[in-house]
Design a protein around this motif. Structure first.
Motif, PDB file in Angstrom:
ATOM      1  N   UNK A 100       0.788  -1.183   0.038  1.00 55.31           N
ATOM      2  CA  UNK A 100       0.065  -0.047  -0.061  1.00 55.31           C
ATOM      3  C   UNK A 100       0.875   1.176   0.109  1.00 55.31           C
ATOM      4  N   UNK A 101       1.738   1.377   0.979  1.00 57.27           N
ATOM      5  CA  UNK A 101       2.842   2.511   0.992  1.00 57.27           C
ATOM      6  C   UNK A 101       3.631   2.528  -0.309  1.00 57.27           C
ATOM      7  N   UNK A 102       4.248   1.469  -0.866  1.00 58.30           N
ATOM      8  CA  UNK A 102       4.937   1.593  -2.193  1.00 58.30           C
ATOM      9  C   UNK A 102       4.018   2.029  -3.194  1.00 58.30           C
ATOM     10  N   UNK A 103       2.701   1.686  -3.402  1.00 60.27           N
ATOM     11  CA  UNK A 103       1.926   2.224  -4.258  1.00 60.27           C
ATOM     12  C   UNK A 103       1.681   3.474  -4.492  1.00 60.27           C
ATOM     13  N   UNK A 104       1.136   4.016  -3.184  1.00 62.77           N
ATOM     14  CA  UNK A 104       0.986   5.525  -2.809  1.00 62.77           C
ATOM     15  C   UNK A 104       2.013   6.486  -3.054  1.00 62.77           C
ATOM     16  N   UNK A 105       3.132   5.925  -2.514  1.00 59.22           N
ATOM     17  CA  UNK A 105       4.451   6.847  -2.577  1.00 59.22           C
ATOM     18  C   UNK A 105       4.698   6.962  -4.166  1.00 59.22           C
ATOM     19  N   UNK A 106       4.818   5.796  -4.789  1.00 59.32           N
ATOM     20  CA  UNK A 106       5.175   5.834  -6.414  1.00 59.32           C
ATOM     21  C   UNK A 106       3.989   6.672  -7.235  1.00 59.32           C
ATOM     22  N   UNK A 107       2.790   6.460  -6.806  1.00 58.96           N
ATOM     23  CA  UNK A 107       1.558   7.421  -7.663  1.00 58.96           C
ATOM     24  C   UNK A 107       2.011   8.760  -7.238  1.00 58.96           C
ATOM     25  N   UNK A 108       2.167   9.145  -5.985  1.00 59.86           N
ATOM     26  CA  UNK A 108       2.410  10.431  -5.629  1.00 59.86           C
ATOM     27  C   UNK A 108       3.481  11.165  -6.610  1.00 59.86           C
ATOM     28  N   UNK A 109       4.584  10.309  -6.665  1.00 54.79           N
ATOM     29  CA  UNK A 109       5.772  10.981  -7.217  1.00 54.79           C
ATOM     30  C   UNK A 109       5.538  10.908  -8.792  1.00 54.79           C
ATOM     31  N   UNK A 110       5.168  10.037  -9.162  1.00 51.88           N
ATOM     32  CA  UNK A 110       4.771   9.633 -10.906  1.00 51.88           C
ATOM     33  C   UNK A 110       3.780  10.862 -11.157  1.00 51.88           C
TER      34      UNK A 110
END
Length: 617
Positions: A100-110
């Protein structure tokens, strides 16, 4: 978690104002330059991915321990089973949390990177010169801003996540398989060349099919955009059937390309499924023989079969992202192709230093033997020499193609002259900042453009420094107040794009009010009364009489009644001034102007009517 929040806050403070210079040849290097402000976030994504994968891949190993160390040896240690079950549950929750953290952080940056690129692309397009828009279809630019940036969005949403997560998963699975049994692990390595051969064999074909589908989609979007912008013309000339036929052809072409892409993907995916099933069957046969021969524990075989199933999933996912990777590469190159285009009209170093207070502008305009053409070798204006005094009202008439609008475009510096110079109060307009020049020179065009928003915002062009009272005063001045007061929400009435629902005259009144609030010293009306009814034209004439006082005014006239009271009237023909003088002087010449005036009075129409009546009789 608090570390992630700190990273987000640091990322938001990064400089997002200017795109890097488009000197990079690699799409990855370009995207890498945008990723630098988010490197801490990407680092945290890597850690989250590492923990999530480790937690997920340790679960089959726990089952192996239960089978070999408890069930197969007849050990009934319920306490140990309960502990292992708890650890298994904990690993599942840990994998869920860090995924969950990985997806949210990556989506924020992307999403931040894509939003930054989209913003810079739009800002860059708005700074390009008019000559670029003369050559480039609007549908193509819409595709760049929407479809190309969406391709980058998919790169961060899917491709980058797959490369990171599935690549690490594949590496960890290989480590776990060799940890369990080196011989079976070596057998599985034989699969890698086979997988590589399949991927290479399909790669070129998949790239071609995907690019074909994206190209045909771009053409379809461009066709729709152009048709929507010219819908009134389509309906007036009853072109619905013909345009529908052309749309059907483009839509069918895109449909066929999509089917081809889907068939390719299905064939590619099924090839991997077959290879996966064959591998599982082979491992079961080899491992089963070893278990029967008591050279391999049953728990190890179970874990190995689980890992071999998981082994093909990341490979399949990564290869499926090849199309999106290709699309993102093409999109980056296309977007940077636009960034590579430099505006032809730029502020010079002299313009950046030039200081001409707006209050000091008198409004004298000098066209010093200017020559201009949209294409080299075919001048539209030829060695034209014209001098306009401050506060003078000039009418400009002439047939289509005489160079009237080109003259105005040069004064607004939409284009630069090829020879000669244009001066305002003795200052070359090329030495003035464009922002200041466009405050000095105000333009009202034949087709006013209104934006989606309130009347207040449309008149002041979303500039909060212009007060509501100033907008209302300008609308009262041009006679638009009565129209606006009859609307349900008055000045807060929201208009749709292009001001649909308002007549041409009503839109023109708002554009006149718009120009007044900015108080230009030089006012240009480019066929601004051509689409007005007689009552609205009378309102504009009354407003013109007052607003032109103390201002230099240039009026390109379709109706000669608009310029009869001008200080001077210029008659243009083939890029030159053919006649010049007051209305009375030009009538006395009995030349081009006198003929235009006679036609405008209906004499030609009366003559044609007489001929028609005679023929009927």
């Amino acid at each position: 978690m608090s570390q992630a929040i700190n990273n987000w806050q640091m990322d938001q403070k990064a400089d997002l104002s200017k795109p890097p210079k488009p000197q990079y040849k690699s799409a990855f290097r370009i995207l890498g330059s945008y990723a630098k402000p988010h490197r801490r976030t990407f680092g945290f994504v890597f850690v989250c991915t590492l923990i999530a994968i480790a937690a997920e891949l340790l679960q089959p190993y726990l089952v192996k321990i239960v089978i070999d160390d408890n069930l197969m040896v007849g050990k009934n240690d319920y306490g140990s089973l309960l502990i292992i079950s708890g650890v298994y549950l904990g690993l599942s929750l840990l994998a869920l949390l860090f995924t969950y953290l990985q997806n949210n952080l990556l989506q924020y940056a992307g999403q931040s990177i894509v939003a930054r690129i989209r913003k810079q692309l739009f800002q860059h397009i708005t700074r390009l010169s008019m000559s670029y828009f003369d050559k480039t279809p609007s549908g193509s630019l819409i595709t760049h801003v929407s479809s190309d940036t969406e391709a980058l969005n998919q790169f961060f949403n899917q491709v980058l996540l797959s490369i990171l997560r599935d690549g690490m998963t594949l590496l960890f699975i290989l480590v776990m398989m060799f940890q369990l049994d080196a011989e079976l692990g070596a057998y599985c390595l034989v699969l890698l060349p086979v997988i590589a051969i399949i991927a290479v064999a399909f790669r070129s074909f998949m790239r071609n099919t995907y690019q074909m589908a994206r190209t045909r989609l771009s053409r379809l979007v461009s066709f729709v955009a152009e048709n929507l912008s010219g819908m009134n013309l389509i309906q007036v000339f009853h072109q619905e059937k013909e345009q529908g036929k052309q749309f059907k052809e483009r839509n069918q072409s895109y449909f066929q390309a999509n089917l081809r892409e889907i068939r390719t993907n299905v064939l590619f995916n099924r090839s991997f499924d077959i290879l996966s099933n064959l591998s599982i069957a082979f491992v079961t046969w080899v491992g089963g023989k070893a278990v029967i021969g008591e050279t391999l524990e049953f728990g190890v075989l179970y874990a190995f079969i689980t890992y071999i199933r998981q082994f093909f999933q990341p490979i399949n996912t990564i290869t499926q992202q090849w199309n999106m990777l290709q699309s993102a590469t093409v999109a980056v190159n296309r977007i940077w192709g636009i960034f590579d285009i430099r505006p032809e009209i730029l502020d010079s170093e002299e313009a950046k230093k030039h200081d001409l207070p707006l209050d000091a502008v008198k409004g004298r305009v000098d066209f010093n033997r200017i020559t201009f053409g949209y294409e080299s070798g075919t001048p539209v204006i030829k060695a034209l020499d014209l001098h306009i005094g401050a506060g003078e009202m000039i009418g400009i008439v002439g047939t289509t193609g005489a160079g009237k609008s080109s003259l105005i475009s040069l004064l607004c510096r939409f284009y630069d002259v090829q020879e000669g110079s244009i001066l305002i109060d003795g200052h070359d307009i090329r030495d003035l900042p464009q922002a200041k020049l466009h405050r000095i020179v105000g333009l009202v065009q034949q087709e006013p453009y209104l934006y989606a928003g309130s009347i207040i915002d449309n008149v002041r062009m979303f500039d909060p420094s212009i007060s509501r009272e100033a907008v209302i005063e300008a609308c009262q001045f041009v006679g638009a107040d009565a129209l606006i007061s009859n609307m349900k929400h008055g000045y807060d009435t929201r208009l749709s794009e292009r001001g649909s629902g308002l007549s041409a005259g009503e839109r023109q009144l708002l554009s006149f009010a718009r120009i007044l609030v900015f108080q230009p010293r030089i006012l240009i009306l480019d066929e601004a009364t051509a689409n007005l009814d007689s009552h609205t034209e009378q309102l504009i004439q009354q407003a013109l009489g007052v607003v032109s006082k103390g201002r230099t005014t240039l009026v390109i006239a379709h109706r000669l009644s608009t310029i009869m009271q001008a200080d001077r009237i210029l008659v243009m023909r083939q890029g030159e001034i053919a006649e010049e003088g007051t209305h009375e002087q030009l009538i006395a010449l009995q030349g081009i102007y006198e003929e235009l005036f006679r036609h405008s009075q209906g004499q030609l129409g009366h003559a044609i009517g007489t001929v028609i009546n005679t023929a009927v009789k």
